[in-house]
Write a protein that holds these residues in place. Structure first.
Motif, PDB file in Angstrom:
ATOM      1  N   SER A  82     -94.127 -80.330  69.640  1.00 48.67           N
ATOM      2  CA  SER A  82     -93.428 -81.619  70.094  1.00 48.67           C
ATOM      3  C   SER A  82     -92.075 -81.559  70.686  1.00 48.67           C
TER       4      SER A  82
ATOM      5  N   CYS B  56    -108.915 -94.214  71.124  1.00 46.42           N
ATOM      6  CA  CYS B  56    -108.143 -94.787  72.036  1.00 46.42           C
ATOM      7  C   CYS B  56    -108.674 -95.292  73.112  1.00 46.42           C
TER       8      CYS B  56
ATOM      9  N   GLN C  55     -98.190 -84.574  61.991  1.00 45.78           N
ATOM     10  CA  GLN C  55     -98.440 -85.729  62.995  1.00 45.78           C
ATOM     11  C   GLN C  55     -97.088 -85.753  63.998  1.00 45.78           C
TER      12      GLN C  55
ATOM     13  N   VAL D  66    -100.126 -88.576  67.974  1.00 42.02           N
ATOM     14  CA  VAL D  66    -100.783 -87.396  68.119  1.00 42.02           C
ATOM     15  C   VAL D  66    -101.057 -86.579  67.007  1.00 42.02           C
ATOM     16  N   HIS D  67    -102.095 -86.080  67.191  1.00 42.85           N
ATOM     17  CA  HIS D  67    -102.403 -84.877  65.808  1.00 42.85           C
ATOM     18  C   HIS D  67    -103.104 -84.077  66.735  1.00 42.85           C
ATOM     19  N   LEU D  68    -102.890 -82.906  66.533  1.00 40.33           N
ATOM     20  CA  LEU D  68    -103.328 -81.775  67.382  1.00 40.33           C
ATOM     21  C   LEU D  68    -104.538 -81.165  67.128  1.00 40.33           C
TER      22      LEU D  68
ATOM     23  N   LEU E 162     -99.304 -78.793  73.191  1.00 37.62           N
ATOM     24  CA  LEU E 162     -98.556 -79.356  73.931  1.00 37.62           C
ATOM     25  C   LEU E 162     -97.687 -78.376  74.940  1.00 37.62           C
TER      26      LEU E 162
ATOM     27  N   PHE F 108    -101.445 -81.840  77.189  1.00 41.74           N
ATOM     28  CA  PHE F 108    -102.251 -81.638  75.988  1.00 41.74           C
ATOM     29  C   PHE F 108    -103.516 -80.921  76.311  1.00 41.74           C
TER      30      PHE F 108
ATOM     31  N   ASP G  13    -106.866 -78.763  74.484  1.00 45.41           N
ATOM     32  CA  ASP G  13    -107.619 -78.633  73.359  1.00 45.41           C
ATOM     33  C   ASP G  13    -108.834 -78.312  73.383  1.00 45.41           C
TER      34      ASP G  13
ATOM     35  N   GLY H 154    -108.447 -82.789  68.343  1.00 45.93           N
ATOM     36  CA  GLY H 154    -107.147 -83.636  68.349  1.00 45.93           C
ATOM     37  C   GLY H 154    -107.318 -85.209  68.322  1.00 45.93           C
ATOM     38  N   ARG H 155    -106.174 -85.983  68.344  1.00 42.02           N
ATOM     39  CA  ARG H 155    -106.486 -87.467  68.466  1.00 42.02           C
ATOM     40  C   ARG H 155    -105.253 -87.776  68.881  1.00 42.02           C
ATOM     41  N   TRP H 156    -105.482 -89.260  69.828  1.00 42.59           N
ATOM     42  CA  TRP H 156    -104.317 -90.016  70.377  1.00 42.59           C
ATOM     43  C   TRP H 156    -104.484 -91.255  70.051  1.00 42.59           C
TER      44      TRP H 156
END
Length: 156
Positions: A11, A37, A60, A73-75, A81, A107, A109, A114-116
């Motif tokens: 981060s 998203c 998170q 963001v969750h990686l 990042l 980002f 992955d 991951g999630r955005w």
């Protein structure tokens, strides 16, 4: 899976762009990282917005942008990042790139776990758009941002 220290470290990489405006957004719409998203909304919402701050809680992250925009963001297991000098051409596993004039916020992955999500709120969101409050509470031990903690009901 990234550990707490790695999440905080990743981060802080994006903090190099605090105060800079996003001039364009590259998002690989077919990537699973955007499963919760709206990518078109993400592009519209972040183009022209300035990065103001980053917040972490457990694994998170939240990035605060001007205009009351918050990027959650969750990686996942393999996400990371980075901030790279412009011009930056996205590589195969670069699923999101926020281009500023000087830096690309990237980002990456490979496994797409991951999630955005993007929220528009005046204050730190209590879960954000398509991001349930439960994802931001009851998480791990130490929170680096009192404001994040207070807004989400977590503990510092």
């Amino acid at each position: 899976m990234p550990e707490l220290a790695e999440v905080f470290y990743f981060s802080k990489r994006w903090d190099a762009a605090i105060g800079r405006a996003v001039v364009s957004v590259h998002a690989n719409e077919k990537s699973r990282v955007f499963r919760e998203c709206d990518v078109a909304r993400l592009r519209r919402g972040l183009t022209g917005a300035k990065l103001k701050a980053s917040h972490t809680h457990g694994k998170q992250m939240l990035f605060e942008f001007s205009g009351g925009r918050w990027l959650a963001v969750h990686l996942g297991m393999t996400g990371e990042l980075s901030a790279r000098p412009e011009p930056h051409d996205p590589a195969k596993h670069d699923h999101l790139v926020l281009h500023t004039r000087a830096l690309a916020l990237v980002f990456t992955d490979p496994r797409q776990f991951g999630r955005w999500s993007l929220a528009k709120e005046k204050r730190l969101p209590r879960g954000g758009a398509r991001c349930h409050r439960s994802r931001w509470t009851g998480l791990s031990p130490r929170n680096e941002s009192r404001r994040f903690c207070n807004a989400t009901g977590g503990s510092r």
